[in-house]
Design an enzyme around this catalytic site. Structure first.
Site, mmCIF file in Angstrom:
data_model
loop_
_atom_site.group_PDB
_atom_site.id
_atom_site.type_symbol
_atom_site.label_atom_id
_atom_site.label_comp_id
_atom_site.label_asym_id
_atom_site.label_seq_id
_atom_site.Cartn_x
_atom_site.Cartn_y
_atom_site.Cartn_z
ATOM 1 N N TYR A 143 51.452 31.278 35.679
ATOM 2 C CA TYR A 143 50.650 30.516 36.456
ATOM 3 C C TYR A 143 51.597 29.413 37.233
ATOM 4 O O TYR A 143 51.522 29.275 38.199
ATOM 5 C CB TYR A 143 49.607 29.558 35.979
ATOM 6 C CG TYR A 143 48.237 30.244 35.790
ATOM 7 C CD1 TYR A 143 47.813 31.399 35.335
ATOM 8 C CD2 TYR A 143 47.167 29.429 36.508
ATOM 9 C CE1 TYR A 143 46.646 31.888 35.364
ATOM 10 C CE2 TYR A 143 46.089 29.978 36.528
ATOM 11 C CZ TYR A 143 45.617 31.094 35.914
ATOM 12 O OH TYR A 143 44.350 31.550 35.787
ATOM 13 N N LYS A 193 50.666 39.669 23.799
ATOM 14 C CA LYS A 193 50.930 41.167 24.040
ATOM 15 C C LYS A 193 52.395 41.317 23.694
ATOM 16 O O LYS A 193 53.159 41.760 24.519
ATOM 17 C CB LYS A 193 50.525 41.344 25.834
ATOM 18 C CG LYS A 193 50.627 42.911 26.225
ATOM 19 C CD LYS A 193 49.456 43.761 25.820
ATOM 20 C CE LYS A 193 49.794 45.071 26.247
ATOM 21 N NZ LYS A 193 48.698 45.931 25.769
ATOM 22 N N ASP A 225 44.336 43.263 24.691
ATOM 23 C CA ASP A 225 43.587 44.355 25.153
ATOM 24 C C ASP A 225 42.525 44.774 23.969
ATOM 25 O O ASP A 225 41.310 44.730 23.843
ATOM 26 C CB ASP A 225 44.293 45.528 25.536
ATOM 27 C CG ASP A 225 45.331 45.976 24.605
ATOM 28 O OD1 ASP A 225 45.830 45.238 23.476
ATOM 29 O OD2 ASP A 225 45.882 46.936 24.699
ATOM 30 N N ASP A 249 42.489 32.489 30.550
ATOM 31 C CA ASP A 249 41.453 32.598 31.822
ATOM 32 C C ASP A 249 40.668 33.743 31.649
ATOM 33 O O ASP A 249 39.374 33.719 32.054
ATOM 34 C CB ASP A 249 42.433 32.583 33.077
ATOM 35 C CG ASP A 249 41.741 32.748 34.344
ATOM 36 O OD1 ASP A 249 40.954 31.628 34.691
ATOM 37 O OD2 ASP A 249 41.942 33.620 35.231
ATOM 38 N N ASP A 253 36.168 33.861 30.439
ATOM 39 C CA ASP A 253 35.099 34.190 31.148
ATOM 40 C C ASP A 253 34.502 35.456 30.279
ATOM 41 O O ASP A 253 33.036 35.503 30.363
ATOM 42 C CB ASP A 253 35.640 34.785 32.635
ATOM 43 C CG ASP A 253 35.701 33.982 33.690
ATOM 44 O OD1 ASP A 253 35.937 32.770 33.359
ATOM 45 O OD2 ASP A 253 35.598 34.190 34.841
HETATM 46 C C1 IPM Z 1 39.489 28.535 35.560
HETATM 47 C C2 IPM Z 1 39.825 28.797 37.072
HETATM 48 C C3 IPM Z 1 41.079 28.536 37.643
HETATM 49 C C4 IPM Z 1 42.159 29.142 36.721
HETATM 50 C C5 IPM Z 1 41.380 28.604 39.069
HETATM 51 C C6 IPM Z 1 40.180 28.183 39.843
HETATM 52 C C7 IPM Z 1 42.520 28.134 39.554
HETATM 53 O O1 IPM Z 1 39.478 30.286 37.194
HETATM 54 O O2 IPM Z 1 39.547 27.301 35.251
HETATM 55 O O3 IPM Z 1 39.548 29.241 34.787
HETATM 56 O O4 IPM Z 1 42.608 30.180 36.811
HETATM 57 O O5 IPM Z 1 42.640 28.399 35.813
HETATM 58 MG MG MG Z 2 39.070 31.199 35.443
#
Ligand code: IPM
Ligand code: MG
Length: 368
Positions: A143, A193, A225, A249, A253
């Site tokens: 990042y 990884k 993975d 990240d 999710d």
């Molecule tokens: C998160 C989001 C952020 C990230 C974005 C909006 C910059 O996806 O907080 O997970 O990638 O960290």
């Molecule tokens: Mg995110």
């Protein structure tokens, strides 16, 4: 009178303002029992800040945050800012504030609430009992690494990003993960990884070395993975998942989907001196301003703030119990399937505020 905790409230875009307002409402209900405890200061971030100040993170907002005991954030982003130059995108506000406040560790719990196990994308029996804490490194990795950019070379353009991890960056986040595991089920799964990336090989080496100082915590390593697969296959086998910025990240999710509703999940981003609390969900522009959004993730984020930054464990736990109790009773916002008519954002906030207040009162010894 005890001194007030200064709380920076950055509501942001889309549903951010609506859900943050409910979190503030619940904190005010806590004050009904604890006495005055908070002083709220509001700042701009994201798209609304771009519109009003031409910066996604204005200097005034940074000053408010630096001055606060903790930051409560709503959400940033929306389609009207998607075509802005990269430095004027709302997400920049978020990335910059993480840097400015030194927030190097991001905690993302993914817990399946029993009464909602049937909402998971997976079969209820598979996810029931899932209780994962993702510990994501937040200030390093691909990042933020340099070189980065889009360059022209030999008549074509190339996009470049760089993954870098320094030893101390791995150490500080790994320490947090081990310490947090001690408060839970004493298990850390470190995800990398290392079969391909040097940055991951160093990551694994450092985590393994630190792990020796935590002999009571079981340490396991997984390639990312494989971890993505195991999260679906055996979600209950995980306790703390420690990983890099990018992998965290993505995996957070995925873990959120195990629980069925991203609208329920809070997060905490911590540094040495500052902390920021925000829902995992985004700004949901499609339902913004309609009193339909689920405020529970924002409210649960406020609970994490009480626990980690303000050391008000009773109040934090009262809010969390209130959320569980209300969901158990079948109260639902529009995005959650349920039999009853869905509750509005403000109604859900009212219910949590009242219930948390009642629970907190019952925890305190009666005054004569
Ligand atoms: C998160 C989001 C952020 C990230 C974005 C909006 C910059 O996806 O907080 O997970 O990638 O960290
Ligand atoms: Mg995110």
């Amino acid at each position: 009178m005890q001194s007030l905790h200064r709380i920076a409230v950055l509501a942001g875009d889309g549903i951010g303002p609506e859900v943050t307002a409910e979190a503030v409402k619940v904190l005010k209900a806590i004050e009904e029992v604890s006495g005055p405890a908070f002083r709220f200061q509001y700042g701009l971030i994201g798209g609304c800040a771009v519109d009003q100040t031409a910066s996604p993170l204005p200097a005034e907002t940074i000053a408010i945050c630096n001055n606060a005991s903790a930051v409560l954030l709503g959400a940033v982003g929306g389609p009207q800012w998607d075509n802005k130059r990269p430095e004027l995108r709302p997400e920049q506000g978020l990335l910059q504030i993480r840097q400015r406040l030194g927030l190097y560790v991001n905690l993302r719990p993914a817990k399946v609430i029993d009464s909602l196990a049937n909402m998971s994308a997976l079969k209820p029996d598979r996810v029931r009992g899932t209780d994962i804490l993702i510990v994501r490194e937040l200030m390093g990795g691909i990042y933020f690494g340099n070189p980065r950019g889009i360059f022209a070379k030999n008549g074509e353009r190339l996009g470049v990003n760089t993954e870098i991890y320094r030893e101390h960056e791995v150490e500080r986040v790994a320490h947090r993960a081990f310490q947090l595991a001690r408060l839970r089920r004493n298990k850390v799964t470190s995800v990398d990884k290392a079969n391909v990336l040097e940055s991951s090989r160093l990551w694994r080496e450092v985590v393994t070395r630190l792990g020796r100082s935590y002999p009571d915590v079981e340490l396991k390593h997984l390639y990312v993975d494989n971890c993505a697969m195991q999260l679906i296959d055996k979600p209950t086998s995980f306790d703390v998942v420690l990983t890099t910025n990018m992998f965290g990240d993505i995996l957070s999710d995925e873990a959120a989907m195990l629980t069925g509703s991203i609208g329920l999940l809070p997060s905490a981003s911590l540094g040495e001196h500052s902390a920021l609390y925000e829902p995992i969900h985004g700004s949901a522009p499609d339902i913004a301003g309609r009193n339909r959004a689920n405020p529970l993730a924002a409210i649960a984020s406020a609970a994490l703030m009480l626990r980690y930054s303000l050391h008000m464990e009773d109040a934090a736990s009262a809010i969390e119990q209130a959320i569980e109790r209300i969901l158990k009773r079948g109260v639902r916002t529009a995005e959650l399937p349920g039999k009853a008519r869905p509750s509005s954002t403000t109604r859900m906030g009212d219910l949590v505020a009242q219930t948390a207040e009642k629970i907190l009162k019952s925890m305190r010894p009666k005054k004569k």
